[in-house]
Structures are given as C-alpha cells and as structure tokens.
Design a protein around this motif. Structure first.
Motif, mmCIF file in Angstrom:
data_model
loop_
_atom_site.group_PDB
_atom_site.id
_atom_site.type_symbol
_atom_site.label_atom_id
_atom_site.label_comp_id
_atom_site.label_asym_id
_atom_site.label_seq_id
_atom_site.Cartn_x
_atom_site.Cartn_y
_atom_site.Cartn_z
ATOM 1 N N ASN A 42 0.839 -1.194 0.000
ATOM 2 C CA ASN A 42 0.000 0.000 0.000
ATOM 3 C C ASN A 42 0.878 1.249 0.000
ATOM 4 N N LEU A 43 0.801 2.055 -1.075
ATOM 5 C CA LEU A 43 1.574 3.291 -1.186
ATOM 6 C C LEU A 43 0.762 4.513 -0.780
ATOM 7 N N GLY A 44 -0.428 4.290 -0.246
ATOM 8 C CA GLY A 44 -1.139 5.371 0.411
ATOM 9 C C GLY A 44 -2.177 6.096 -0.411
ATOM 10 N N ASN A 45 -2.835 7.010 0.269
ATOM 11 C CA ASN A 45 -3.864 7.882 -0.292
ATOM 12 C C ASN A 45 -3.745 9.206 0.438
ATOM 13 N N THR A 46 -3.067 10.178 -0.158
ATOM 14 C CA THR A 46 -2.905 11.484 0.477
ATOM 15 C C THR A 46 -3.861 12.519 -0.089
ATOM 16 N N GLY A 47 -4.641 12.133 -1.077
ATOM 17 C CA GLY A 47 -5.614 13.047 -1.655
ATOM 18 C C GLY A 47 -6.352 12.361 -2.776
ATOM 19 N N VAL A 48 -7.655 12.563 -2.833
ATOM 20 C CA VAL A 48 -8.465 11.926 -3.860
ATOM 21 C C VAL A 48 -9.448 12.947 -4.411
ATOM 22 N N GLU A 49 -9.681 12.887 -5.723
ATOM 23 C CA GLU A 49 -10.614 13.803 -6.372
ATOM 24 C C GLU A 49 -11.517 13.022 -7.313
ATOM 25 N N GLY A 50 -12.697 13.595 -7.596
ATOM 26 C CA GLY A 50 -13.613 12.989 -8.542
ATOM 27 C C GLY A 50 -14.626 12.091 -7.871
ATOM 28 N N GLY A 51 -15.124 11.111 -8.633
ATOM 29 C CA GLY A 51 -16.104 10.162 -8.135
ATOM 30 C C GLY A 51 -15.677 8.750 -8.463
ATOM 31 N N MET A 52 -16.560 7.788 -8.231
ATOM 32 C CA MET A 52 -16.203 6.397 -8.456
ATOM 33 C C MET A 52 -16.062 6.073 -9.936
ATOM 34 N N ALA A 53 -16.690 6.849 -10.814
ATOM 35 C CA ALA A 53 -16.586 6.586 -12.253
ATOM 36 C C ALA A 53 -15.307 7.161 -12.843
ATOM 37 N N ASN A 54 -14.941 8.365 -12.428
ATOM 38 C CA ASN A 54 -13.736 9.024 -12.923
ATOM 39 C C ASN A 54 -13.110 9.806 -11.780
ATOM 40 N N GLY A 55 -11.805 9.694 -11.632
ATOM 41 C CA GLY A 55 -11.154 10.426 -10.560
ATOM 42 C C GLY A 55 -9.661 10.213 -10.557
ATOM 43 N N SER A 56 -9.024 10.683 -9.477
ATOM 44 C CA SER A 56 -7.576 10.546 -9.345
ATOM 45 C C SER A 56 -7.214 10.417 -7.876
ATOM 46 N N ILE A 57 -6.057 9.820 -7.617
ATOM 47 C CA ILE A 57 -5.582 9.599 -6.258
ATOM 48 C C ILE A 57 -4.080 9.843 -6.215
ATOM 49 N N THR A 58 -3.609 10.447 -5.122
ATOM 50 C CA THR A 58 -2.194 10.740 -4.942
ATOM 51 C C THR A 58 -1.625 9.862 -3.836
ATOM 52 N N SER A 59 -0.428 9.358 -4.061
ATOM 53 C CA SER A 59 0.219 8.426 -3.137
ATOM 54 C C SER A 59 1.017 9.159 -2.072
ATOM 55 N N ASP A 60 1.554 8.373 -1.137
ATOM 56 C CA ASP A 60 2.615 8.846 -0.255
ATOM 57 C C ASP A 60 3.914 8.931 -1.063
ATOM 58 N N THR A 61 4.977 9.397 -0.417
ATOM 59 C CA THR A 61 6.287 9.452 -1.060
ATOM 60 C C THR A 61 6.920 8.060 -1.090
ATOM 61 N N PHE A 62 7.472 7.685 -2.235
ATOM 62 C CA PHE A 62 8.163 6.402 -2.371
ATOM 63 C C PHE A 62 9.222 6.537 -3.456
ATOM 64 N N LEU A 63 10.089 5.538 -3.573
ATOM 65 C CA LEU A 63 11.139 5.530 -4.590
ATOM 66 C C LEU A 63 10.677 4.658 -5.750
#
Length: 403
Positions: free
Chosen positions: A267-288
């Motif tokens: 699991n690389l995380g969820n630091t922010g999510v936008e949109g809905g279940m049909a269309n959207g985007s999600i931002t991870s935590d920091t990783f290499l």
C-alpha cells in the motif's frame, strides 16, 4: 537492393516546407536520400533553423545528425501511419503530430520546447523501454486527448514535476509525478493488462500476494514508472477501471505498488483523492519508483466491504493543552485494537492516518505533504473514517477543529 536517389531540394512529395524568415540556410542538408519506399533517410546532417517549419509526410530514418533544431518539425498523414527509425535519436525544438493512424517510434525522440499533439498517437513498444517520447528540461505539450497521446513509453529529462500523457489506443490514462528533486530521467507507460498475466512485460504480479489482508489490488491495469528520486504519483481511473469493485468509498482507494524486495503488493497510500467512483484521481505517499516493478489502483478486501458503516456523532477539538478536547477520542475503541484511521480536510486531502489508533490525534498532521504538520492543522471542518476490523465496522463523521 532498394533504389535511392540523392536530393538537394526538398520535394513537395516528401516535405512541406514554409519559409517564415529571411534568414539564409534555414534548413541544412547533407547526404539525404529518398528511397523508392517513400522514406526520408538522413545519414548526414540536418538542421532546422529558427522560425523555419518543416513537415514530414512519410517515414523518417535518422542515421545522421538531426539534434540541433530551433524551428518546427511536424509529421502529417491522414491515411497511412508514419515511422521514425534509425541509429540516432532526433531532437526537435517544436514538433506537432497529426498522423491519424499513429506515429510509430523505433528510436527515441526528444522535444526541447513544445510538443503539439493534434491527432494520432505516438506509439512505442512496451517491451522496448529505451524507445520513448522524451520531454526535456523546460519543454511542455498541448492537445493531449483520447485520440492524441503516447501509447507506450513517455519520458522526461531534468524535470521535477510532470504529467505523463500516456494511455492505450483509445484512452488517455495520465500519471503525474511530483519528485523531491530534479530527475535526470524518468520513464512511464500505461498497460491495460491484468498484472496476474501481463502480455507486454515479463513477470507475474499476483494480486493475491499482498502486504495486508485488508487491501485488494486491481486486475484491470497498471503503470510502469522508472525513476531514482523519491516521489509522489497521482494515478487516474475511468469506467474501465471499475473502481466500485475495489472500494465502497473514495477514501478506500489506494495506490498500490509491487515491491521488488518483498515480491508482493504494498500500500503506497492515499494522500488526496478527487472525482467520483466513475472518474477520478488519487495521490500516493512518497516512495522511490525504482523500488517497485509496477503501480496500480487498489482498495479494500472484499471482506472489508461487508463491514457495517456507522455514522458517529461529530467531534469537537480544541488542542490547546487545557485537558479538555485536546485529542480525538473515539468511543469503544478499546473493543477493536486492530483498527485504522484516516482524517481528511475539506478538499479531500488526507492530513492524518494511522494503524492501531489509540486516541492520540492532537491536531497535528503526520503526512509529509502537509505544510502545517509541525505547528498544527488550521481551524476548520475535517472528515474522519475509522475502521474497526475486530468489530467489522466502519465509523465515520465530522471533526470540528478550533485552535
């Protein structure tokens, strides 16, 4: 043996060439040939000078120098696909692509300024990671869409943040990278394939091998990202992704990565999510990025989706050290030591998360991307979700924070 004939002038059948300046020698040619198979073969020196525009209406084979350009180089065809090949990678200042049936790359190309994606995909092999469409330094692109993108590998050179305009034949599935420092180079491609049995890369990435029993992994698609600077990524989803199969709520969605060292999904995380279940985007935590073979979307395990969701009373916090409402105390937490909590601000950005929460949130964030994490979060309304695995329950509600 193919017949060739050397040319000094640019024939209309081969190029469209517009002179926009009185500067002499806007295009320099040396040892350029036109084959009977209708391809331009450069095995000498080509250069497009400032304010010149050159259009290729057929294939380009570059076995010479074609990397000192200042004008516009375009590729145009409304009937046949075009191909760029050769021993050396051309570097364009400005370029535009209007090839209805695709511009195929057999060698890498680079853009120094503007890449205008008008119509038709730039297509590379997903097995050849050394062939890509590269955006250098301060370059940018315009016109990305479902019919104009990179269907294969895109790359960046000397950039810290970038939105890769990648996808498959019919869908734009961009990936955004936000790195802690400037990257010497990063490569990215999207794969509309099942990670359990991928067709375009070697390896098997079983969605049953997970670092936690409470997470699930998509078997619809994945991205490959190569980079050696700690970064955060933003992944996108659409109807094809079928996120409803992996998550009940937006807060359940996660970025997942196949760890090379652990040989499992992490699991690389969820630091922010936008949109809905049909269309959207999600931002991870920091990783290499180079520590992970591929990335994809994930959510909760099927068993977790059967948990009862309970709306709790809203909470009020005044973390001023007076002993009253200084921390977020969840009722009956002692009945489920095996739990997890996430707190989001009103924009959907995760500001706090913790497994095995023990009523110790004091108004300060533990997320790297939150600027106020050391001095305390701003006063306002926040949303929390706490999952109690032992009780098979999800509790959610609002938190009013007043400093």
């Amino acid at each position: 043996m193919r017949s060739t004939r050397n040319i000094i002038l640019l024939l209309p059948k081969v190029f469209s060439y517009l002179l926009k300046s009185s500067l002499p020698a806007l295009l320099l040619l040396a040892a350029v040939s036109l084959t009977a198979q209708e391809a331009v073969h450069n095995f000498g020196n080509m250069q497009v000078h400032d304010a010149a525009q050159v259009g290729f209406h057929m294939d380009l084979t570059n076995d010479g120098t074609f990397d000192q350009n200042l004008g516009l180089v375009g590729f145009y065809s409304d009937t046949n696909p075009l191909t760029i090949s050769g021993a050396f990678s051309p570097v364009f200042f400005d370029t535009e692509i209007a090839v209805d049936n695709g511009l195929y790359l057999e060698t890498a190309i680079s853009v120094n300024n503007n890449g205008n994606l008008i119509v038709g995909n730039i297509i590379t092999s997903r097995r050849a990671t050394d062939v890509f469409s590269n955006f250098m330094d301060f370059s940018f692109y315009t016109g990305e869409s479902s019919v104009s993108k990179v269907d294969g590998y895109a790359a960046i050179t000397n950039k810290e943040t970038f939105v890769f305009p990648v996808g498959d034949q019919d869908r734009l599935r961009p990936l955004t990278i936000d790195s802690d420092a400037i990257n010497a180079q990063v490569k990215c491609a999207y794969f509309p394939e099942n990670p359990n049995s991928p067709k375009s890369i070697d390896g098997v990435f079983s969605t049953e091998r997970r670092s936690s029993q409470y997470i699930s992994v998509s078997d619809k698609e994945f991205w490959r990202l190569e980079g050696d600077v700690p970064s955060r990524v933003t992944l996108t989803w659409d109807e094809y992704s079928n996120m409803r199969a992996w998550a009940e709520y937006l807060t359940d969605i996660k970025v997942m990565g196949w760890s090379k060292s652990e040989n499992q999904w992490v699991n690389l995380g969820n630091t922010g999510v936008e949109g809905g279940m049909a269309n959207g985007s999600i931002t991870s935590d920091t990783f290499l990025p180079n520590e992970y073979e591929i990335l994809t979307l994930g959510g909760n395990d099927e068993d977790l989706q059967t948990y009862d969701t309970i709306e709790l009373d809203n909470y009020y916090m005044t973390p001023n050290g007076d002993g009253q409402n200084d921390v977020l105390e969840i009722e009956n937490l002692d009945r489920s030591a095996n739990n997890s909590i996430q707190i989001f601000d009103r924009y959907g950005v995760m500001v706090y998360s913790k497994d095995n929460y023990q009523n110790d949130f004091d108004g300060r964030s533990n997320r790297e991307q939150v600027i106020q994490r050391n001095s305390g979060l701003a006063s306002g309304i926040y949303f929390y979700v706490i999952t109690m695995h032992d009780l098979q329950q999800k509790h959610q509600g609002y938190l009013y924070l007043s400093n």
